[in-house]
Design an enzyme around this catalytic site. Structure first.
Site, mmCIF file in Angstrom:
data_model
loop_
_atom_site.group_PDB
_atom_site.id
_atom_site.type_symbol
_atom_site.label_atom_id
_atom_site.label_comp_id
_atom_site.label_asym_id
_atom_site.label_seq_id
_atom_site.Cartn_x
_atom_site.Cartn_y
_atom_site.Cartn_z
ATOM 1 N N GLY A 120 60.388 14.524 4.745
ATOM 2 C CA GLY A 120 59.472 15.002 5.780
ATOM 3 C C GLY A 120 57.994 14.888 5.452
ATOM 4 N N ASN A 179 56.047 12.541 6.474
ATOM 5 C CA ASN A 179 55.369 12.180 7.727
ATOM 6 C C ASN A 179 55.254 13.383 8.650
ATOM 7 O OD1 ASN A 179 54.592 9.228 8.009
ATOM 8 N ND2 ASN A 179 56.619 9.089 7.062
ATOM 9 N N MET A 233 66.721 8.776 10.279
ATOM 10 C CA MET A 233 67.473 7.617 9.784
ATOM 11 C C MET A 233 68.683 7.257 10.639
ATOM 12 S SD MET A 233 65.551 6.750 7.450
ATOM 13 C CE MET A 233 64.415 7.285 6.185
ATOM 14 N N ILE A 235 70.036 5.639 14.353
ATOM 15 C CA ILE A 235 69.612 4.892 15.557
ATOM 16 C C ILE A 235 70.137 5.629 16.788
ATOM 17 C CG2 ILE A 235 69.880 2.731 16.835
ATOM 18 C CD1 ILE A 235 69.796 1.293 14.135
ATOM 19 N N LEU A 236 69.233 5.860 17.741
ATOM 20 C CA LEU A 236 69.619 6.600 18.940
ATOM 21 C C LEU A 236 70.177 5.651 19.998
ATOM 22 C CD1 LEU A 236 66.596 9.038 19.125
ATOM 23 C CD2 LEU A 236 68.973 9.653 18.628
ATOM 24 N N ASN A 260 58.175 5.868 16.742
ATOM 25 C CA ASN A 260 58.802 5.754 15.421
ATOM 26 C C ASN A 260 57.801 5.212 14.420
ATOM 27 O OD1 ASN A 260 60.994 5.615 13.484
ATOM 28 N ND2 ASN A 260 61.046 3.399 13.814
ATOM 29 N N HIS A 267 57.834 2.828 11.140
ATOM 30 C CA HIS A 267 58.678 1.915 10.351
ATOM 31 C C HIS A 267 57.858 1.400 9.165
ATOM 32 C CE1 HIS A 267 61.879 -0.772 9.357
ATOM 33 N NE2 HIS A 267 60.977 -1.728 9.199
HETATM 34 C C1 GAR Z 1 59.147 6.763 5.590
HETATM 35 O O1 GAR Z 1 58.665 5.772 4.723
HETATM 36 C C2 GAR Z 1 59.454 6.156 6.950
HETATM 37 O O2 GAR Z 1 58.567 5.139 7.308
HETATM 38 C C3 GAR Z 1 60.829 5.600 6.713
HETATM 39 O O3 GAR Z 1 61.469 6.525 5.868
HETATM 40 C C4 GAR Z 1 60.510 7.276 5.135
HETATM 41 C C5 GAR Z 1 60.710 8.750 5.444
HETATM 42 O O4 GAR Z 1 59.910 9.558 4.645
HETATM 43 N N1 GAR Z 1 61.512 5.415 7.954
HETATM 44 C C6 GAR Z 1 62.401 4.456 8.178
HETATM 45 O O5 GAR Z 1 62.755 3.679 7.339
HETATM 46 C C7 GAR Z 1 62.960 4.420 9.597
HETATM 47 N N2 GAR Z 1 63.582 3.158 9.849
HETATM 48 P P1 GAR Z 1 59.570 11.068 5.033
HETATM 49 O O6 GAR Z 1 60.882 11.797 5.343
HETATM 50 O O7 GAR Z 1 58.942 11.615 3.782
HETATM 51 O O8 GAR Z 1 58.633 11.066 6.200
#
Ligand code: GAR
Length: 211
Positions: free
Chosen positions: A12, A14, A91, A93-94, A108, A110
């Protein structure tokens, strides 16, 4: 004020970037009103708790397929009166039952420069492993709208970092998070909440963009 619902599956960071930006007054016109997690016991839930944001756990493992899981997510999004849904390290896909209901209302992050290293199977560290195996010299992150195809919705913002010769998937992930994701995700969310993103011919344009 738009109700922002964040969907999470892990650490989390982000989500934290969004919370911090909201506290600094940088999410204009929006408020994080709920966090939904696809897993119990993830640190993202602790971040929600520490910041007094209500959270709901809808475990992916309790559902046999993507459709039934997405229906449960959709019901909760409606209960929460979501105006904007942010996939902040989500993580799963909806299914299109969700994306159809919220066109250009799901954002999202990425961790690569779409259209490279994206789509089904490209998530988390796997993305950075693939980029390094290819030998790219620049990578980054993409903030985009979510449609019915994985990582294929309209791009809102992208940012880049240089790849060092001794880069590892972990160091590249950290570099991209710190320099791109944690900055551009809150920025895109604020632009959305201020109605500053326009869609023309399936592409997203930011008004008064500095990019
Ligand atoms: C982040 O790097 C995000 O961009 C990626 O997973 C990580 C989550 O970190 N997302 C994906 O790969 C989605 N396809 P976080 O839980 O610390 O935000």
């Amino acid at each position: 004020m738009k109700n922002i619902v964040a969907l999470v599956s892990g650490g989390g960071t982000n989500l934290q970037a969004l919370i911090d930006a909201e506290k600094r007054g940088e999410i204009k016109g929006g408020k994080i009103t709920c966090v939904i997690s696809s897993k119990p016991d993830v640190y993202a839930l602790e971040r929600a708790k520490q910041n007094e944001i209500p959270s709901v756990v809808i475990p992916r493992k309790n559902y046999t397929d993507s459709k039934s899981y997405s229906e449960a997510i959709l019901a909760e999004l409606k209960r929460q009166n979501a105006d904007l849904i942010v996939l902040a390290g989500f993580m799963t896909i909806l299914d299109e039952c969700v994306t159809r209901e919220y066109p250009y209302k799901i954002i999202n992050v990425h961790p690569a420069l779409i259209p490279s290293f994206c789509g089904e199977g490209f998530y988390g560290l796997k993305v950075h492993q693939a980029a390094l195996e290819y030998g790219v010299k620049v990578s980054g992150a993409t903030i985009h709208f979510v449609n019915e195809k994985a990582d294929a919705g309209a791009i809102i913002l992208q940012g880049t970092v240089n790849v060092a010769n001794d880069e590892t998937p972990e160091s590249l992930q950290k570099k991209i998070m710190e320099n791109v994701e944690w900055k551009l995700l809150p920025k895109a969310v604020s632009l959305f909440c201020e109605d500053r993103i326009t869609i023309r011919d399936g592409k997203a344009y930011v008004e008064d963009s500095e990019q």
